[in-house]
Design a protein around this motif. Structure first.
Motif, PDB file in Angstrom:
ATOM      1  N   SER A   1      -4.014 -41.936   8.864  1.00 49.32           N
ATOM      2  CA  SER A   1      -3.943 -40.485   8.643  1.00 49.32           C
ATOM      3  C   SER A   1      -3.331 -39.771   9.844  1.00 49.32           C
ATOM      4  O   SER A   1      -2.816 -38.658   9.714  1.00 49.32           O
ATOM      5  CB  SER A   1      -5.342 -39.929   8.352  1.00 49.32           C
ATOM      6  N   GLU A   2      -3.381 -40.419  11.028  1.00 49.54           N
ATOM      7  CA  GLU A   2      -2.788 -39.847  12.237  1.00 49.54           C
ATOM      8  C   GLU A   2      -1.331 -40.250  12.407  1.00 49.54           C
ATOM      9  O   GLU A   2      -0.702 -39.894  13.403  1.00 49.54           O
ATOM     10  CB  GLU A   2      -3.601 -40.273  13.459  1.00 49.54           C
ATOM     11  N   GLY A   3      -0.805 -41.019  11.454  1.00 53.64           N
ATOM     12  CA  GLY A   3       0.615 -41.335  11.467  1.00 53.64           C
ATOM     13  C   GLY A   3       0.983 -42.752  11.815  1.00 53.64           C
ATOM     14  O   GLY A   3       2.175 -43.098  11.828  1.00 53.64           O
TER      15      GLY A   3
ATOM     16  N   ASN B   1      -8.308 -43.996   9.383  1.00 49.68           N
ATOM     17  CA  ASN B   1      -8.163 -42.820  10.237  1.00 49.68           C
ATOM     18  C   ASN B   1      -6.840 -42.860  11.008  1.00 49.68           C
ATOM     19  O   ASN B   1      -6.122 -41.850  11.092  1.00 49.68           O
ATOM     20  CB  ASN B   1      -9.333 -42.749  11.214  1.00 49.68           C
ATOM     21  N   ALA B   2      -6.509 -44.031  11.562  1.00 48.03           N
ATOM     22  CA  ALA B   2      -5.254 -44.147  12.308  1.00 48.03           C
ATOM     23  C   ALA B   2      -4.047 -43.918  11.401  1.00 48.03           C
ATOM     24  O   ALA B   2      -3.049 -43.319  11.809  1.00 48.03           O
ATOM     25  CB  ALA B   2      -5.168 -45.521  12.978  1.00 48.03           C
TER      26      ALA B   2
ATOM     27  N   ARG C   1      -8.397 -43.479  21.777  1.00 46.13           N
ATOM     28  CA  ARG C   1      -8.407 -42.987  20.392  1.00 46.13           C
ATOM     29  C   ARG C   1      -7.779 -41.597  20.320  1.00 46.13           C
ATOM     30  O   ARG C   1      -7.015 -41.299  19.392  1.00 46.13           O
ATOM     31  CB  ARG C   1      -9.838 -42.921  19.859  1.00 46.13           C
ATOM     32  N   LYS C   2      -8.101 -40.757  21.302  1.00 45.92           N
ATOM     33  CA  LYS C   2      -7.565 -39.397  21.309  1.00 45.92           C
ATOM     34  C   LYS C   2      -6.072 -39.380  21.603  1.00 45.92           C
ATOM     35  O   LYS C   2      -5.379 -38.426  21.239  1.00 45.92           O
ATOM     36  CB  LYS C   2      -8.306 -38.556  22.345  1.00 45.92           C
TER      37      LYS C   2
ATOM     38  N   PRO D   1      -2.600 -40.124  18.369  1.00 49.60           N
ATOM     39  CA  PRO D   1      -1.697 -39.165  17.698  1.00 49.60           C
ATOM     40  C   PRO D   1      -0.528 -38.735  18.580  1.00 49.60           C
ATOM     41  O   PRO D   1       0.595 -38.539  18.084  1.00 49.60           O
ATOM     42  CB  PRO D   1      -2.622 -37.984  17.372  1.00 49.60           C
TER      43      PRO D   1
ATOM     44  N   CYS E   1       3.463 -39.121  17.818  1.00 46.19           N
ATOM     45  CA  CYS E   1       4.402 -37.993  17.871  1.00 46.19           C
ATOM     46  C   CYS E   1       5.567 -38.278  18.808  1.00 46.19           C
ATOM     47  O   CYS E   1       6.723 -37.964  18.483  1.00 46.19           O
ATOM     48  CB  CYS E   1       3.661 -36.735  18.316  1.00 46.19           C
TER      49      CYS E   1
END
Length: 338
Positions: A107-109, A104-105, A64-65, A68, A72
């Motif tokens: 929102s992380e792109g 949530n994912a 999960r961490k 992002p 990127c």
């Protein structure tokens, strides 16, 4: 890789969707081919949903961490990220949890989400109205009416059809007329209309309730059937040289291989960018003559009354029995009968 070969797929109006196998080097190694790639696709964390593959990633909490950072890295070379949440059944009691993670994912792109359970997709659409949803091949969409249900009820913008219609351009064209993008999987390697598909799906549809040995058992059962009549794979596997036939119908070519090595994935990307090879990459490798595709478009799949594919396969692939036997020994430890 020459610029000419790198642009041919794009000239056809298509790009690749490339699997992520948890090797952080993979994305950087795709940079020279990125012009022909639309996205990489990654699994949801195992504690969110099974994704129709055995889990080969890190601990789900750590993964999960990492999401992002994956987004990127892909963005730096111009690629978007799709996430597979494609178990064909997610218990309704878990829909809220899964939808919350998808929000949530996003929102992380993460750009889009491939879902295999229509009821889950409806819930995600209600909770996340702006999220791009893709109907998974695990939804077994082989008819335009089923495709319409997904468009009407979940607002999907892309459909990955059942592979049983991979060589039926008329069905794919009808689905595209619903206003969605069509994404085909040319190299999944699964048996056409596998008789164990449901059982196999259930072994990994639930995140943590099935022992991994059950999944491996069904893998071995399917693998043992593949060399018995390898010409049947003509029905669903698509060699790179046949991809131009889908011009004007298909937008994305999704390469299977989330559980494959980085070298295999890069090799498949190169083959499907060049669009020249008439070979597949499994069962020890086999060739598909160009006239097979035309034959299959009007075929009723009653091989007992025909025999064309068997004859064409044997003629085009001398030594296939030895290669098939070696392939089976490698993947299962069992030699095929002859």
């Amino acid at each position: 890789m020459s610029e000419q070969s790198s642009s041919r797929l794009v000239d056809l109006g298509m790009r690749l969707a490339v699997p992520y196998n948890h090797d952080p080097r993979l994305i950087q190694m795709l940079q020279t081919m990125a012009a022909s790639i639309a996205e990489i696709f990654i699994p949801a964390p195992l504690d969110v949903s099974g994704t129709f593959r055995a889990w080969n990633g890190p601990d789900p909490v750590e993964y999960r961490k990492m999401v992002p950072g994956i987004v990127c890295a892909a963005s730096r070379i111009g690629l978007s990220v799709n996430m597979a949440v494609n178990s064909p059944f997610v218990p309704p009691s878990e829909h809220r949890m899964v939808a919350d993670y998808i929000a949530n994912a996003a929102s992380e792109g993460v750009r889009s989400f491939t879902i295999g359970d229509l009821h889950l997709a409806e819930h995600v659409r209600a909770v996340c109205p702006e999220v791009e949803l893709v109907a998974s091949a695990t939804a077994d969409i082989a008819h335009v009416t089923r495709a319409r249900h997904w468009v009407r009820m979940a607002g999907v913008s892309r459909i990955v059809p059942s592979r049983v219609v991979n060589k039926d351009p008329d069905v794919l064209r009808a689905m595209a007329r619903l206003g969605v993008q069509i994404e085909i999987i040319p190299n999944e390697q699964c048996l056409p209309a596998c008789p164990y598909m449901f059982q196999h799906a259930m072994t990994i549809g639930f995140r943590d309730s099935v022992d991994d040995t059950d999944f491996r058992r069904y893998c071995a059962m399917c693998a043992a059937m593949k060399p018995a009549a390898p010409w049947e794979h003509y029905q669903t596997e698509i060699v790179p040289a046949s991809i131009p036939r889908y011009r004007g119908i298909v937008s994305l070519v999704k390469l299977a291989g989330r559980d494959s090595t980085t070298s295999f994935i890069l090799g498949e990307v190169g083959r499907f960018i060049a669009l020249e090879s008439d070979w597949t990459g499994f069962l020890g490798g086999y060739r598909e003559p160009p006239d097979v595709f035309e034959k299959l478009q009007s075929c009723d799949r009653v091989c007992e009354d025909c025999g064309y594919c068997q004859s064409a396969f044997i003629e085009a692939n001398p030594g296939w029995q030895d290669r098939g036997s070696e392939w089976l020994r490698r993947v299962t430890g069992v030699e095929s009968g002859r």
